[in-house]
Scaffold this motif. Structure first.
Motif, PDB file in Angstrom:
ATOM      1  N   GLY A 197       0.779  -1.234   0.000  1.00  0.00           N
ATOM      2  CA  GLY A 197       0.000   0.000   0.000  1.00  0.00           C
ATOM      3  C   GLY A 197       0.807   1.280   0.000  1.00  0.00           C
ATOM      4  N   GLY A 198       2.117   1.194  -0.196  1.00  0.00           N
ATOM      5  CA  GLY A 198       2.949   2.394  -0.240  1.00  0.00           C
ATOM      6  C   GLY A 198       3.018   2.994  -1.628  1.00  0.00           C
ATOM      7  N   ASP A 199       3.828   4.060  -1.767  1.00  0.00           N
ATOM      8  CA  ASP A 199       4.009   4.667  -3.076  1.00  0.00           C
ATOM      9  C   ASP A 199       5.464   5.073  -3.280  1.00  0.00           C
ATOM     10  OD1 ASP A 199       4.328   7.034  -1.645  1.00  0.00           O
ATOM     11  OD2 ASP A 199       2.421   7.892  -2.253  1.00  0.00           O
ATOM     12  N   LEU A 200       5.744   5.680  -4.442  1.00  0.00           N
ATOM     13  CA  LEU A 200       7.122   5.955  -4.850  1.00  0.00           C
ATOM     14  C   LEU A 200       7.318   7.415  -5.253  1.00  0.00           C
ATOM     15  CD1 LEU A 200       7.725   2.927  -7.270  1.00  0.00           C
ATOM     16  CD2 LEU A 200       8.231   3.016  -4.812  1.00  0.00           C
ATOM     17  N   TYR A 201       8.552   7.867  -5.130  1.00  0.00           N
ATOM     18  CA  TYR A 201       9.006   9.029  -5.880  1.00  0.00           C
ATOM     19  C   TYR A 201       9.276   8.528  -7.297  1.00  0.00           C
ATOM     20  CZ  TYR A 201      10.200  11.318  -1.397  1.00  0.00           C
ATOM     21  OH  TYR A 201      10.185  11.875  -0.152  1.00  0.00           O
ATOM     22  N   GLN A 202       8.640   9.131  -8.281  1.00  0.00           N
ATOM     23  CA  GLN A 202       8.902   8.694  -9.652  1.00  0.00           C
ATOM     24  C   GLN A 202      10.200   9.269 -10.200  1.00  0.00           C
ATOM     25  OE1 GLN A 202       5.606   8.553 -12.488  1.00  0.00           O
ATOM     26  NE2 GLN A 202       4.185   8.930 -10.801  1.00  0.00           N
ATOM     27  N   LYS A 203      10.622  10.409  -9.639  1.00  0.00           N
ATOM     28  CA  LYS A 203      11.871  11.039 -10.052  1.00  0.00           C
ATOM     29  C   LYS A 203      12.609  11.510  -8.799  1.00  0.00           C
ATOM     30  CE  LYS A 203      10.209  12.804 -14.523  1.00  0.00           C
ATOM     31  NZ  LYS A 203      10.082  14.035 -15.353  1.00  0.00           N
ATOM     32  N   VAL A 204      13.358  10.612  -8.205  1.00  0.00           N
ATOM     33  CA  VAL A 204      14.093  10.956  -6.993  1.00  0.00           C
ATOM     34  C   VAL A 204      14.987  12.170  -7.233  1.00  0.00           C
ATOM     35  CG1 VAL A 204      15.872  10.159  -5.392  1.00  0.00           C
ATOM     36  CG2 VAL A 204      14.016   8.616  -6.048  1.00  0.00           C
ATOM     37  N   ASN A 252      15.330  17.680  -1.691  1.00  0.00           N
ATOM     38  CA  ASN A 252      16.091  17.193  -0.529  1.00  0.00           C
ATOM     39  C   ASN A 252      16.788  15.861  -0.772  1.00  0.00           C
ATOM     40  OD1 ASN A 252      13.527  15.990  -0.706  1.00  0.00           O
ATOM     41  ND2 ASN A 252      13.573  15.391   1.450  1.00  0.00           N
ATOM     42  N   LEU A 253      16.723  15.351  -2.021  1.00  0.00           N
ATOM     43  CA  LEU A 253      17.306  14.046  -2.308  1.00  0.00           C
ATOM     44  C   LEU A 253      18.361  14.149  -3.403  1.00  0.00           C
ATOM     45  CD1 LEU A 253      14.070  11.841  -2.280  1.00  0.00           C
ATOM     46  CD2 LEU A 253      15.761  12.087  -0.449  1.00  0.00           C
ATOM     47  N   ASN A 254      19.293  13.226  -3.392  1.00  0.00           N
ATOM     48  CA  ASN A 254      20.363  13.190  -4.383  1.00  0.00           C
ATOM     49  C   ASN A 254      19.916  12.472  -5.651  1.00  0.00           C
ATOM     50  OD1 ASN A 254      22.053  14.430  -2.485  1.00  0.00           O
ATOM     51  ND2 ASN A 254      22.756  12.459  -1.678  1.00  0.00           N
ATOM     52  N   ASP A 255      20.747  12.531  -6.660  1.00  0.00           N
ATOM     53  CA  ASP A 255      20.511  11.794  -7.899  1.00  0.00           C
ATOM     54  C   ASP A 255      21.097  10.393  -7.725  1.00  0.00           C
ATOM     55  OD1 ASP A 255      20.281  10.792 -10.454  1.00  0.00           O
ATOM     56  OD2 ASP A 255      20.947  12.633 -11.438  1.00  0.00           O
ATOM     57  N   HIS A 256      20.227   9.389  -7.723  1.00  0.00           N
ATOM     58  CA  HIS A 256      20.661   8.014  -7.467  1.00  0.00           C
ATOM     59  C   HIS A 256      20.834   7.202  -8.753  1.00  0.00           C
ATOM     60  CE1 HIS A 256      20.129   7.664  -2.960  1.00  0.00           C
ATOM     61  NE2 HIS A 256      19.603   8.850  -3.212  1.00  0.00           N
ATOM     62  N   ARG A 257      20.760   7.861  -9.882  1.00  0.00           N
ATOM     63  CA  ARG A 257      20.881   7.155 -11.156  1.00  0.00           C
ATOM     64  C   ARG A 257      22.336   6.884 -11.500  1.00  0.00           C
ATOM     65  NH1 ARG A 257      17.569  11.308 -14.778  1.00  0.00           N
ATOM     66  NH2 ARG A 257      18.991  12.664 -13.579  1.00  0.00           N
ATOM     67  N   GLU A 258      22.546   5.842 -12.314  1.00  0.00           N
ATOM     68  CA  GLU A 258      23.870   5.514 -12.823  1.00  0.00           C
ATOM     69  C   GLU A 258      24.203   6.414 -14.006  1.00  0.00           C
ATOM     70  OE1 GLU A 258      21.089   2.889 -15.259  1.00  0.00           O
ATOM     71  OE2 GLU A 258      21.148   3.847 -13.274  1.00  0.00           O
ATOM     72  N   ASP A 259      25.471   6.488 -14.347  1.00  0.00           N
ATOM     73  CA  ASP A 259      25.902   7.195 -15.550  1.00  0.00           C
ATOM     74  C   ASP A 259      25.536   6.334 -16.757  1.00  0.00           C
ATOM     75  OD1 ASP A 259      27.142   8.430 -17.666  1.00  0.00           O
ATOM     76  OD2 ASP A 259      29.154   8.441 -16.780  1.00  0.00           O
ATOM     77  N   PRO A 260      24.638   6.798 -17.624  1.00  0.00           N
ATOM     78  CA  PRO A 260      24.218   5.962 -18.752  1.00  0.00           C
ATOM     79  C   PRO A 260      25.341   5.660 -19.738  1.00  0.00           C
ATOM     80  CG  PRO A 260      23.384   8.190 -19.016  1.00  0.00           C
ATOM     81  CD  PRO A 260      23.964   8.104 -17.633  1.00  0.00           C
ATOM     82  N   ASP A 261      26.373   6.466 -19.707  1.00  0.00           N
ATOM     83  CA  ASP A 261      27.498   6.263 -20.627  1.00  0.00           C
ATOM     84  C   ASP A 261      28.640   5.463 -19.995  1.00  0.00           C
ATOM     85  OD1 ASP A 261      26.245   7.771 -22.662  1.00  0.00           O
ATOM     86  OD2 ASP A 261      26.911   9.632 -21.693  1.00  0.00           O
ATOM     87  N   GLY A 262      28.504   5.104 -18.728  1.00  0.00           N
ATOM     88  CA  GLY A 262      29.562   4.371 -18.045  1.00  0.00           C
ATOM     89  C   GLY A 262      29.543   2.895 -18.390  1.00  0.00           C
TER      90      GLY A 262
END
Length: 267
Positions: free
Chosen positions: A133-140, A145-155
């Protein structure tokens, strides 16, 4: 199940359900599961993966669950349909796999009802949260107040799956006992937990406060969801080995009708 089948089942390795995902290749529709997710389940959990196609819906979920001693929810490149947690889609450019969404939510609910151990990784942890029953940040990365948790797409894969940041384990929790105060993890996700589902509690936080691990302490069985990818080169990471070993132990205890000593509860 006959007595002979029960004895043979008891003397065999635990069977762990893993759902496959949709992928298009050269005009054909495939059901896939990445080798890296299965390898530590076999090598360190000492379990047998049973792959479930998600393209046929949920009609046979109970039959699959009848064969299982645990459920393992892997990561994937697709995002979960936001309609399942009451939001509009803010990432229409990202792939979705709605068949997998429905199968995995049914697997989680079925595992909860049957007392089967559950392990969720990245997307799998997010699925667990939605099932409760929880939900998500679709774009962290768009949250102030949050960092970018994505990987480098070119790495390279080695760069993408390399250590990205530290997480702090919740003191006094069983995961803190298992892993210690702090560990380094990789980070390859654009979405993350916003509101925890009912009955779930955090086990670890990133440096910006984003939830990195969860469990359901009110349930009798082993439950763990992690936002990072412990399956990546697990043999080279002592923390990953611990996670997969403790999951395997929980599944063996369930298969034998024993107690989940790790969580201090019957399984």
């Amino acid at each position: 199940m006959s007595l002979k089948q029960q004895v043979n089942r008891k003397n065999s390795k635990p069977v762990i359900l893993m759902s496959m995902g949709h992928q298009d290749r050269n005009g054909h529709s495939y059901q896939v599961m990445t080798h890296k997710y299965m390898q530590p389940l076999v090598e360190f959990s000492n379990c047998v993966p049973l792959l479930i196609p998600t393209c046929f819906g949920v009609a046979d979920i109970e039959q699959y669950l009848d064969m299982a001693d645990g459920v393992y929810l892997s990561g994937a490149a697709s995002n979960i349909d936001p309609a399942l947690y009451g939001q509009e889609n803010l990432t229409p450019d990202k792939k979705q796999d709605k068949d997998r969404d429905l199968v995995d939510l049914a697997l989680i609910k079925g595992a909860v009802a049957r007392g089967l151990p559950i392990l969720g990784i990245c997307r799998g942890m997010q699925e667990m949260n939605i099932a409760f029953g929880g939900d998500l940040y679709q774009k962290v990365h768009d949250e102030d107040n949050l960092n970018d948790h994505r990987e480098d797409p070119d790495g390279s894969p080695e760069e993408q799956y390399g250590e990205s940041h530290k997480i702090a384990l919740v003191k006094g929790s069983w995961l803190h006992t298992l892993l210690g105060d702090e560990i380094g993890v990789n980070s390859l996700h654009g979405q993350g937990i916003r509101t925890l589902g009912k009955g779930l509690e955090p086990l670890a936080y990133a440096e910006d406060g984003l939830i990195e691990a969860i469990h359901a302490p009110g349930l009798p069985q082993f439950t763990l969801g992690v936002q990072w990818h412990p399956e990546w080169k697990a043999a080279e990471n002592p923390d990953s080995i611990k996670i997969f070993k403790v999951f395997g132990e929980a599944c063996r205890r369930h298969a034998s009708g024993g107690f989940d000593l790790h969580m201090g509860k019957a399984s």
